[in-house]
Design a protein around this motif. Structure first.
Motif, PDB file in Angstrom:
ATOM      1  N   ARG A  81       0.697  -1.108   0.109  1.00 41.05           N
ATOM      2  CA  ARG A  81      -0.034   0.089  -0.026  1.00 41.05           C
ATOM      3  C   ARG A  81       0.779   1.169   0.012  1.00 41.05           C
ATOM      4  O   ARG A  81       0.433   2.356  -0.659  1.00 41.05           O
ATOM      5  N   ILE A  84       1.981   2.265  -3.436  1.00 36.83           N
ATOM      6  CA  ILE A  84       1.130   2.547  -4.548  1.00 36.83           C
ATOM      7  C   ILE A  84       0.980   3.972  -4.724  1.00 36.83           C
ATOM      8  O   ILE A  84       0.918   4.907  -3.585  1.00 36.83           O
ATOM      9  N   THR A  90      -2.023  -1.395 -12.688  1.00 34.53           N
ATOM     10  CA  THR A  90      -3.032  -2.291 -12.210  1.00 34.53           C
ATOM     11  C   THR A  90      -2.747  -3.293 -11.349  1.00 34.53           C
ATOM     12  O   THR A  90      -3.248  -3.727 -10.509  1.00 34.53           O
ATOM     13  N   ILE A  93      -1.757  -2.691  -7.646  1.00 32.43           N
ATOM     14  CA  ILE A  93      -2.731  -2.277  -6.758  1.00 32.43           C
ATOM     15  C   ILE A  93      -3.740  -3.640  -6.509  1.00 32.43           C
ATOM     16  O   ILE A  93      -4.072  -3.976  -5.359  1.00 32.43           O
ATOM     17  N   GLU A  94      -3.956  -4.628  -7.514  1.00 33.75           N
ATOM     18  CA  GLU A  94      -4.406  -5.720  -7.358  1.00 33.75           C
ATOM     19  C   GLU A  94      -3.700  -6.561  -6.286  1.00 33.75           C
ATOM     20  O   GLU A  94      -4.181  -7.279  -5.540  1.00 33.75           O
ATOM     21  N   GLY A  97      -4.364  -5.357  -2.765  1.00 33.62           N
ATOM     22  CA  GLY A  97      -5.574  -5.572  -2.442  1.00 33.62           C
ATOM     23  C   GLY A  97      -5.469  -7.026  -2.106  1.00 33.62           C
ATOM     24  O   GLY A  97      -6.046  -7.478  -1.014  1.00 33.62           O
ATOM     25  N   GLU A 121      -9.900  -0.414   1.083  1.00 39.98           N
ATOM     26  CA  GLU A 121     -11.031  -0.243   0.094  1.00 39.98           C
ATOM     27  C   GLU A 121     -11.457   1.091  -0.136  1.00 39.98           C
ATOM     28  O   GLU A 121     -11.885   1.384  -1.210  1.00 39.98           O
ATOM     29  N   SER A 123      -9.542   3.875   0.317  1.00 43.18           N
ATOM     30  CA  SER A 123      -8.482   4.425  -0.481  1.00 43.18           C
ATOM     31  C   SER A 123      -8.684   4.420  -1.930  1.00 43.18           C
ATOM     32  O   SER A 123      -8.191   4.992  -2.806  1.00 43.18           O
ATOM     33  N   ARG A 124      -9.382   3.174  -2.372  1.00 42.31           N
ATOM     34  CA  ARG A 124      -9.473   2.975  -3.794  1.00 42.31           C
ATOM     35  C   ARG A 124     -10.603   3.335  -4.342  1.00 42.31           C
ATOM     36  O   ARG A 124     -11.215   2.933  -5.652  1.00 42.31           O
ATOM     37  N   GLN A 126     -14.076   2.757  -3.103  1.00 40.36           N
ATOM     38  CA  GLN A 126     -15.095   1.895  -3.155  1.00 40.36           C
ATOM     39  C   GLN A 126     -16.287   2.526  -2.324  1.00 40.36           C
ATOM     40  O   GLN A 126     -16.007   3.529  -1.465  1.00 40.36           O
TER      41      GLN A 126
END
Length: 228
Positions: A81, A84, A90, A93-94, A97, A121, A123-124, A126
């Motif tokens: 984290r 990032i 991607t 990030i994946e 997660g 979640e 921070s992304r 959601q």
């Protein structure tokens, strides 16, 4: 009689030795896993990107040895984290997660892990509904753990307008508890406060304190902390 005692003593010694060997065998994967982690220090012979890549790969190796180690997953998740940024691809990030999800799957009774997953979640981008239950689980499992209280309060305060009433009440309880508990929790509340923006600070002042005297006391401690 002496022969019986000698035989009994040998049996106990053999059992103790076997037990010690069993513990050693069980510990070997953990020893190898943790021993393989590269410290987060930069070798002058490497640039920063290469050094960080080395650290991340060492965690991947460690997790191949100890795939059920919740603490290893959590450390790797936090490292991922922190790396990032807006330019992260991607896959990065994946992977971060996945690491947060692996943390709660390998240690589902750890409240702090659930609060960290909620924070990731959020921070992304959601929606609150997708991580609200993570915060509730965190509160159920670790209601008095300082690190969990801080993480929950941070997530809830930063999306206050979207939070349901029960989570707003949870943030109030967490912040209030940190203030009323002498020592590390109160110090952590000050650290949290300094990391927030002005609107969030105003909200913390409203939630954590019940009267003007408490607020004045907090401001005095805050001033001492800022002055060092």
């Amino acid at each position: 009689m002496q022969t019986d005692k000698r035989v009994g003593g040998q049996a106990v010694a053999l059992a103790a030795t076997a037990f010690g060997l069993a513990l050693l065998v069980l510990a070997v994967p953990r020893i190898i896993a943790h021993g393989s982690i590269v410290p987060v220090t930069f070798n002058l012979a490497l640039d920063k990107a290469d050094a960080l890549a080395s650290v991340r790969e060492s965690y991947r190796r460690a997790l191949r040895w100890q795939p059920a180690d919740a603490q290893l997953h959590q450390d790797f998740a936090l490292l991922s984290r922190s790396l990032i940024n807006n330019a992260a691809n991607t896959d990065e990030i994946e992977e971060a997660g996945d690491a947060f999800y692996a943390t709660v799957m390998s240690g589902p009774a750890r409240g702090f892990a659930w609060s960290l997953l909620a924070g990731f979640e959020q921070s992304r981008g959601q929606s609150t509904g997708l991580y609200a239950d993570h915060l509730r689980l965190s509160a159920l499992l670790s209601p008095y753990e300082t690190s969990s209280m801080v993480q929950r309060a941070t997530v809830i305060v930063s999306a206050w307008a979207d939070m349901p009433k029960d989570l707003r009440d949870l943030a109030r309880r967490d912040l209030r508890r940190m203030w009323l508990t002498q020592g590390s929790p109160r110090t952590t509340l000050i650290t949290l406060y300094l990391q927030l923006d002005f609107a969030e600070r105003a909200l913390v002042r409203e939630l954590a304190f019940e009267n003007l005297e408490e607020l004045k006391h907090f401001d005095r401690q805050l001033l001492r902390a800022v002055r060092g």
